[in-house]
Design a protein around this motif. Sequence first.
Motif, PDB file in Angstrom:
ATOM      1  N   CYS A   1      11.071 -15.385 -18.469  1.00 12.70           N
ATOM      2  CA  CYS A   1      11.861 -15.584 -17.258  1.00 12.70           C
ATOM      3  C   CYS A   1      12.645 -16.889 -17.388  1.00 12.70           C
ATOM      4  O   CYS A   1      12.147 -17.887 -17.930  1.00 12.70           O
ATOM      5  CB  CYS A   1      10.926 -15.659 -16.048  1.00 12.70           C
ATOM      6  SG  CYS A   1      11.757 -15.951 -14.475  1.00 12.70           S
ATOM      7  N   ASN A   2      13.867 -16.864 -16.879  1.00 14.05           N
ATOM      8  CA  ASN A   2      14.730 -18.049 -16.909  1.00 14.05           C
ATOM      9  C   ASN A   2      15.336 -18.250 -15.530  1.00 14.05           C
ATOM     10  O   ASN A   2      15.691 -17.275 -14.854  1.00 14.05           O
ATOM     11  CB  ASN A   2      15.836 -17.856 -17.942  1.00 14.05           C
ATOM     12  CG  ASN A   2      16.874 -18.955 -17.894  1.00 14.05           C
ATOM     13  OD1 ASN A   2      17.898 -18.837 -17.226  1.00 14.05           O
ATOM     14  ND2 ASN A   2      16.599 -20.039 -18.574  1.00 14.05           N
ATOM     15  N   ALA A   3      15.437 -19.483 -15.111  1.00 18.81           N
ATOM     16  CA  ALA A   3      16.061 -19.770 -13.816  1.00 18.81           C
ATOM     17  C   ALA A   3      16.877 -21.053 -13.906  1.00 18.81           C
ATOM     18  O   ALA A   3      16.458 -22.026 -14.542  1.00 18.81           O
ATOM     19  CB  ALA A   3      14.999 -19.899 -12.729  1.00 18.81           C
ATOM     20  N   GLU A   4      18.050 -21.020 -13.279  1.00 24.03           N
ATOM     21  CA  GLU A   4      18.919 -22.198 -13.192  1.00 24.03           C
ATOM     22  C   GLU A   4      18.808 -22.710 -11.764  1.00 24.03           C
ATOM     23  O   GLU A   4      19.234 -22.037 -10.824  1.00 24.03           O
ATOM     24  CB  GLU A   4      20.348 -21.813 -13.538  1.00 24.03           C
ATOM     25  CG  GLU A   4      20.498 -21.238 -14.943  1.00 24.03           C
ATOM     26  CD  GLU A   4      21.835 -20.544 -15.137  1.00 24.03           C
ATOM     27  OE1 GLU A   4      22.853 -21.022 -14.609  1.00 24.03           O
ATOM     28  OE2 GLU A   4      21.852 -19.495 -15.801  1.00 24.03           O
ATOM     29  N   ILE A   5      18.228 -23.902 -11.607  1.00 21.64           N
ATOM     30  CA  ILE A   5      17.803 -24.381 -10.289  1.00 21.64           C
ATOM     31  C   ILE A   5      18.250 -25.811 -10.073  1.00 21.64           C
ATOM     32  O   ILE A   5      18.193 -26.639 -10.993  1.00 21.64           O
ATOM     33  CB  ILE A   5      16.259 -24.278 -10.171  1.00 21.64           C
ATOM     34  CG1 ILE A   5      15.831 -22.809 -10.131  1.00 21.64           C
ATOM     35  CG2 ILE A   5      15.749 -25.029  -8.947  1.00 21.64           C
ATOM     36  CD1 ILE A   5      14.348 -22.593 -10.184  1.00 21.64           C
ATOM     37  N   THR A   6      18.689 -26.095  -8.852  1.00 21.05           N
ATOM     38  CA  THR A   6      18.890 -27.484  -8.445  1.00 21.05           C
ATOM     39  C   THR A   6      17.776 -27.872  -7.488  1.00 21.05           C
ATOM     40  O   THR A   6      17.309 -27.038  -6.693  1.00 21.05           O
ATOM     41  CB  THR A   6      20.247 -27.694  -7.767  1.00 21.05           C
ATOM     42  OG1 THR A   6      20.295 -26.907  -6.572  1.00 21.05           O
ATOM     43  CG2 THR A   6      21.397 -27.292  -8.676  1.00 21.05           C
TER      44      THR A   6
END
Length: 122
Positions: A95-100
């Motif tokens: 799983c990959n996530a781009e998060i601020t």
Amino acid sequence: QVQLVESGGGLVQPGGSLRLSCAASGSIFSVVAMGWYRQAPAKQRQLVARVSSGSRKNYADSVKGRFTISRDNNKNTVYLQMNSLKPEDTAVYYCNAEITSSAAEYYATNYWGKGTLVTVSS
């Protein structure tokens, strides 16, 4: 910090189905995109499917028509429904996530889960 926890991998026969889940938790302000990658033995990690915050989806050609990615924004969770599985789908799925983590961040940080093994075999 952000954690991604995957679930749903396992052993399935060719033609079968599996559903992967990945939940993001921790210091999350916004989730820009979430997706799934996979890495087979002796091969590089490759994109399987990705869904943006605007629900735009893209898929690897090898899984189009068989896999469906979906996202629950309220739960910060992404799913991958895998149908008509083939032996060549065997891999560790990440799983990959781009998060601020705050409004002050201009660029999202890329996070990875630990991976879940999917084995397609009779």
